[in-house]
Structures are given as structure tokens and as C-alpha cells.
Design an enzyme around this catalytic site. Structure first.
Site, PDB file in Angstrom:
ATOM      1  N   LYS A   1       0.820  -1.212   0.000  1.00 43.53           N
ATOM      2  CA  LYS A   1       0.000   0.000   0.000  1.00 43.53           C
ATOM      3  C   LYS A   1       0.858   1.269   0.000  1.00 43.53           C
ATOM      4  CE  LYS A   1      -4.311  -1.205  -0.128  1.00 43.53           C
ATOM      5  NZ  LYS A   1      -5.053  -1.011  -1.363  1.00 43.53           N
TER       6      LYS A   1
ATOM      7  N   LYS B   1      -9.925  -9.011 -11.396  1.00 40.14           N
ATOM      8  CA  LYS B   1     -10.388  -7.651 -11.650  1.00 40.14           C
ATOM      9  C   LYS B   1      -9.242  -6.778 -12.141  1.00 40.14           C
ATOM     10  CE  LYS B   1     -13.457  -7.002  -8.528  1.00 40.14           C
ATOM     11  NZ  LYS B   1     -14.080  -6.657  -7.263  1.00 40.14           N
TER      12      LYS B   1
ATOM     13  N   LYS C   1      -5.061 -16.259 -14.198  1.00 34.69           N
ATOM     14  CA  LYS C   1      -6.412 -16.449 -13.681  1.00 34.69           C
ATOM     15  C   LYS C   1      -7.302 -15.237 -13.912  1.00 34.69           C
ATOM     16  CE  LYS C   1      -5.680 -14.933  -8.964  1.00 34.69           C
ATOM     17  NZ  LYS C   1      -5.809 -15.247  -7.552  1.00 34.69           N
TER      18      LYS C   1
END
Ligand code: TRP
Length: 339
Positions: free
Chosen positions: A119, A205, A202
Site C-alpha cells: 500500500k 479484476k 487467472k
């Protein structure tokens, strides 16, 4: 030693980030497990709206996403009669436990968390204390119901390890065995792997536009995405091994198409007569047939605000009952009492 009651049935708990838009990969990777677990365990599934504040969503985005996620999970088969389905902020007891756990969570261990380091890289201008203490909030989510089993993906295992550290540290500090050690949990069976449409790995999003098929997708959107799926110029020798992108299309067919359809295209591939356009058309139609019931259910649930509120309220009541009991016990253990 103080004595506290424990229930006999094991407790399963998982949190869902309110980012909306469940895709087929989520459905087969996580949700189908939750749906089975709700029949076998004392289950809590909640929408982690406090957690999402770490990235500063707008109020209307946050609210809209919480509703969307609730509708999607119900449409996919989570049953409010079986599992306790609730919204995290409806149970503010969790913040009180978060505060107590923060008193014994150390800067060094929080800074070492991989998700925190990621982050910092993603949002260098917003390295807030909520991000740093994300693992303590997650530990509070789990420990507030004294959960034993936590169905999560690999990316959450480090958080779960910290949860065990915080729970054990609390137990040691107060010489109690109040918190059980929660373990990562998935049924032993091999999870069905759902590939994306862009020929790579895979479905996800963040794998780029058009890679994922969502449960809320309309037929036209599905058709467009499937027709654009990556292929190649076709096999040149009989029974040739399939390259990854083609293997992916066949794998997607195994989830939505009939055995006859799959065999038909397998034969065409093996005799070098396959036309990918035809295969994709068939896959798109089968995909649409598979997704349509979810799509309709999501739409009808979203338009039924009264029902969504009823589900959220029922979940809130059940979750609060368990959470307030934990807080009462913990206050007793810590020595927080009114005079
Ligand atoms: N951190 C989890 C995620 O990013 C979501 C989450 C929050 C969670 N609290 C939880 C998962 C408690 C399991 C248990 O997906």
C-alpha cells in the site's frame, strides 16, 4: 481463572471487501465454499466497510458498493437463514476490540506486513494509521466472534498469522485461553481454477479490461468479452498440445457448457478443423445461460431495498449478540469496569 462459555459447533468467519462485482473466479474460488460451509458450521460473513476507508472512497461509492456486494452474495446463494450476514459498521463493538488489540500490536510487526508495504507503494501520499493497523482490525473481526476457521486466499495468510499472534499475546498477557487460534480453511478438494479471457493466468479484476466475466454482466457485455478473448492462428498438426490461451477457453467451457459441446470442439481441434469464432460464439451463449439467473437475481434484489434492509438488520442483531458478549468478557478480563 474466569470461566467463559464456548459454543460446540465450530465458527467460520470471513470478510468481504466492498469492491462490488463478483466474477466467475470469485464464485468458484471462494463463494461456492462459503455456500457449502453455511450448512455445516456456525458461519459469519460480513462486508468490511470500515476496512475500505483506508483508501478514502466517496460516501456514495461506499454505500452503493455495500448494497451491490450484499445483493451479489445473496444472489449467489448465501442464505441469511443459515449464516449470519452483516455489515461490519453495524457492529461497532469490533472497534472497541480493535482498540484493545492495538495496545499490544507493535509498530515493527505492523510495518513488516506485506500488504502494508504494497500500500505504501500504491498510495505514497496516503499512508494513514488505518493502513498500518489494517491487520489489527482484521484480527478484531475474527476474534470478536472467537472464530476457529477463516476461509481466505493465500494473500490473507499473513494477516491470519498476525491474528494468531495478537490473540495468543492477549491470552498470555491476561493468563487466559479466551481466544482460540483461528486457522485458514478451505475444503480439501481441488478448487476449480477459472482462467481469464486475455490468455494469461487467472480471472481477476486487476488483470485488465475484458478479462473477467461478472455475475452482474448483461448478455451483450458477455458476448463482447468472449468474442475478444485471445486465441491464435489454430493447430497445424493433429492432436497438437493446446497453447495456454486455447486451454483457457476449453477450461471455461468445462464450467458452463455440456459434455457434448466440449467433445465436439475437442474433436475439431484435434483434427485441425476448429474455427475459434464458432467456439467463442458457443462459449458466449453458454456463459450467458449460466450467468443470466445470477444477473436477474442481483437486479431484483437491488431493487428490493426493504428486503436488503431486513437481511442486514437480522445479521446485525445476530452479530451484535455474539460481539457484545465478547466485549463484556474482554472488559472483565482487562479490568475495564465502571466504578
Ligand atoms: N482483508 C480481507 C481481504 O482483503 C477482508 C477481510 C477483512 C477479512 N476482515 C476479515 C477476511 C476477516 C477474513 C476475516 O480480502
Amino acid at each position: 481463572m474466569l470461566l467463559f462459555s464456548t459454543s460446540l459447533m465450530e465458527t467460520v468467519l470471513s470478510g468481504i471487501r466492498p469492491t462490488g462485482n463478483l466474477h466467475l473466479g470469485n464464485y468458484f474460488g471462494a463463494l461456492s465454499n462459503f455456500i457449502q460451509m453455511q450448512h455445516e458450521y456456525n458461519c459469519y460473513f460480513f462486508i468490511a466497510d470500515y476496512h475500505s476507508l483506508t483508501t478514502h472512497p466517496t460516501p456514495s461509492n461506499l454505500h452503493g458498493n455495500v448494497r451491490q456486494v450484499l445483493a451479489e452474495y445473496l444472489a449467489a446463494g448465501l442464505d441469511p437463514e443459515k449464516a449470519t450476514i452483516y455489515i461490519q459498521s453495524d457492529v461497532p463493538e469490533v472497534i472497541e476490540l480493535y482498540l484493545y488489540l492495538n495496545m499490544n500490536a507493535y509498530l515493527g510487526e505492523l510495518e513488516r506486513s506485506t500488504s502494508f508495504k504494497d500500500k505504501i507503494r500504491q498510495q505514497p501520499d496516503n499512508v494513514n494509521a488505518g493502513l498500518l493497523t489494517y491487520p489489527t482490525l482484521m484480527a478484531a473481526d475474527i476474534l470478536i466472534h472467537r472464530a476457529n476457521k477463516v476461509p481466505v486466499g493465500k494473500d490473507q495468510e499473513q494477516h491470519l498469522e498476525l491474528t494468531r499472534t495478537f490473540g495468543n499475546r492477549f491470552n498470555r498477557l491476561y493468563q487466559t485461553d479466551y481466544f482460540p487460534e483461528p486457522q485458514a480453511f478451505n475444503y480439501g478438494k481441488q478448487l476449480i481454477k477459472i482462467p481469464g479471457l486475455n490468455g494469461s493466468g487467472k480471472m481477476g479484476k486487476s488483470e485488465g479490461e475484458g478479462n473477467a466475466i461478472y455475475l452482474a454482466d448483461e448478455p451483450e457485455a458477455i458476448r463482447k468479452k468472449v468474442m475478444k478473448a485471445v486465441t491464435d492462428s489454430g493447430p497445424t498438426t493433429p492432436n497438437q498440445e493446446k497453447p495456454a490461451a486455447i486451454q483457457n477457453l476449453f477450461q471455461l467451457m468445462t464450467v458452463v457448457s455440456s459434455a457434448d459441446t466440449i467433445r465436439y470442439f475437442e474433436d475439431k481441434y484435434n483434427t485441425c478443423e476448429i474455427r475459434y469464432g464458432d467456439m467463442k460464439k458457443q462459449l458466449a451463449e453458454d456463459m450467458i445461460r449460466f450467468i443470466a439467473p445470477f444477473n436477474e437475481k442481483i437486479k431484483s434484489l437491488k431493487s428490493d431495498s426493504a428486503y436488503l434492509s431486513k437481511v442486514a438488520n437480522r445479521g446485525k442483531e445476530k452479530a451484535k449478540e455474539s460481539a457484545s458478549k465478547t466485549i463484556k468478557d474482554i472488559r472483565e478480563i482487562i479490568g475495564i469496569r465502571s466504578i
